[in-house]
Design a protein around this motif. Structure first.
Motif: not given
Length: 568
Positions: A13, A62, A68, A70, A72-73
């Motif tokens: 990401s 990751e 999957s 996120n 960033d979150e």
């Protein structure tokens, strides 16, 4: 976090890709900034070690986690949870939250108009913004917002972004709130109509009589000082000799606007506020240096438990220099200085770097323990339960923190600005029926309908004539009761009669604002305050204290009452 049903291909990401770059830049810059910002190579090494560990864990999640994610979150969540171990005011805002937060001070927005804080996964109202729909609806400092439009807004994971998303929206749209309030067993439901939250911060500026002026400042935004100077100039032209400066419910804002205002009242070269932190680069002293517009004349400042930060800086400076008589209740106690640090992705870290101190040496910040935001956030509840909001003898001072004003008067440290004259919170006219009228906007909607239906007749007189002669009749109240019944509020004659002075005053104020105030562009709500202030017990008490304010200005402290407070 939403989980996918099938395993997605392993991809890095944006957060994972950028993290090595961030770490590399940090290490490369270490020789340059380590000695000044982090105060030593060993601490920089610890930071680099921690960053490497975090990156390692994030990479494993990751690349190997079953579903999957996120990242960033995850990064945002990790930063927020890390900062919870620090003081209650250090905070992280993602890019969307940072933009929304800045708009509180820099530009207008559409929403319900509250200043809020999130502590221990609970959204607390610091203060409803003056003139906004939340204040009109009857939302108060210390209220806890539990649900918004039937969506839960408490519990693990609640974020600033979620609060902004739920509370802001197009003006004219309705938002249903479930509120928990100290002192009430039942939860309260409010229907608030979103509106434009203005950038104006001086809400009222008018002459009470031929000598006394009144200025209400609701927050310290970019334009506050210019608005204040303009208001003060107008009042002086109208004969101003005595002034009430109302800072109640003012959550603060830009410190420089508050000190500039203090400089208008304080003569000579005097200390206004100073800051001290771990890094001496953030130590700062601000002094008076201009010839102010109202350096002479009795001055009364109103504060309460919703007055915070920049409001406390202003009130503290005026009190320490014996320039103003402070009236009301002990202020909030927010004396930590945050430095906004814009990060590479436009997110923002607001890092506490120092503490505010009044000229006498008092720390404005109330006590807190690192990582214990829940206790801190419930301070207003504790004040209610201890009786501090209602009885001067319930105020508890730290007797080890005694300071003196320029004239030798004793003032206490330990958090917030304690007034020279205490005025209790007035709840005698409150009733459940009144709160129900607030919650469903019955008073406001009736008043606006009445104003619309009678605007031509009302406009034939001046506002001053309306102020003196207009009365909300029993017939009007009966119509309002019918509106309430249609909205599901059961009639209650006893409670209606108890709260009648509040209901009639607010109805008259809203009608006056609509008919005479809607056309002006200054942001002032003089009509509302001119109607409501005479029914306000703090304002009423303050008007009677100009004799003491005059003595204070003359340096005669012999007959001034001093709040002693209760035991430690």
């Amino acid at each position: 976090m939403k989980q996918e049903k099938t395993q997605a291909p392993v991809q890095n990401s944006r957060a994972v890709v950028r993290l090595p770059i961030i770490v590399a830049i940090t290490l490369a810059a270490g020789m340059l900034i380590g000695s000044t910002f982090f105060s030593g190579g060993n601490k920089l090494a610890d930071v680099a070690k921690g960053s490497a560990k975090f990156r390692e864990v994030l990479m494993y999640v990751e690349n190997n986690y079953v579903d999957s994610v996120n990242t960033d979150e995850l990064v945002d969540f990790s930063i927020s949870k890390m900062l919870e171990k620090l003081d209650p005011h250090t905070a992280y805002f993602n890019s969307e939250e940072a933009t929304a937060a800045r708009s509180q001070l820099e530009s207008g927005f559409d929403g319900i108009g509250v200043e809020f804080n999130i502590f221990n996964d609970t959204v607390y109202v610091v203060t409803p913004l003056s003139g906004g729909p939340s204040e009109t609806a009857g939302i108060q400092s210390g209220d806890r917002i539990l649900m918004v439009d039937k969506e839960k807004l408490s519990g693990p994971g609640v974020t600033n972004a979620q609060v902004y998303k739920l509370l802001r929206g197009k003006r004219g749209t309705k938002v249903d709130l479930s509120i928990e309030r100290v002192g009430l067993n039942e939860k309260m439901n409010f229907a608030v109509i979103r509106d434009r939250i203005p950038t104006y911060s001086v809400d009222a500026a008018y002459m009470v009589d031929q000598e006394i002026g009144y200025i209400k400042v609701s927050r310290f935004s970019e334009t506050t000082f210019d608005e204040f100077k303009s208001a003060l100039k107008t009042l002086k032209a109208d004969g101003l000799k005595k002034l009430i400066l109302d800072l109640r419910g003012n959550p603060g804002g830009y410190m420089e606007r508050a000190t500039s205002m203090a400089d208008e009242f304080i003569s000579g070269d005097k200390l206004l506020v100073y800051t001290e932190g771990k890094d001496s680069r953030f130590d700062r002293k601000t002094r008076s240096h201009v010839e102010g517009s109202f350096e002479k004349g009795p001055l009364i400042v109103l504060v309460d438990e919703g007055s915070a930060s920049a409001s406390e800086i202003l009130a503290g400076a005026l009190q320490d220099h014996d320039r103003a008589l402070v009236v009301g209740r002990r202020s909030y106690g927010k004396g930590l200085v945050q430095m906004p640090i814009k990060l590479s992705d436009n997110s923002e870290l607001r890092l506490t770097i120092s503490r505010y101190y009044t000229p006498s040496g008092r720390s404005i910040q109330k006590p807190y323990e690192l990582g214990k935001g829940e206790d801190y956030s419930q301070d207003l509840s504790h004040r209610y339960e201890s009786g501090e909001l209602f009885n001067v003898d319930s105020i508890k001072f730290d007797k080890s923190k005694i300071y003196k004003t320029d004239g030798g008067r004793i003032v206490y440290g330990g958090g917030g600005i304690t007034p020279d004259a205490f005025v209790p919170r007035d709840t005698l006219l409150n009733s459940k029926y009144l709160f129900e009228l607030y919650a469903k906007n019955i008073i406001r909607e009736y008043a606006l309908r009445y104003a619309n239906d009678n605007v031509k007749k009302l406009e034939k007189q001046s506002f001053n004539e309306y102020l003196k002669s207009f009365q909300v009749t029993d017939v009007m109240l009966a119509e309002m009761v019918k509106d309430a019944s249609k909205s599901g509020i059961k009639p209650n004659a006893k409670e209606l009669n108890l709260s009648k002075p509040i209901i009639t005053a607010q109805t008259k104020a809203i009608i006056g604002r609509y008919v005479w105030g809607r056309k002006q562009k200054t942001g002032l709500n003089n009509e509302v305050f001119q109607v409501l202030n005479p029914t306000d017990n703090v304002y009423q008490h303050a008007i009677q204290l100009f004799g003491q304010a005059s003595q204070l200005e003359a340096g005669d402290f012999s007959s001034l009452n001093t709040i002693k407070g209760g035991k430690e």
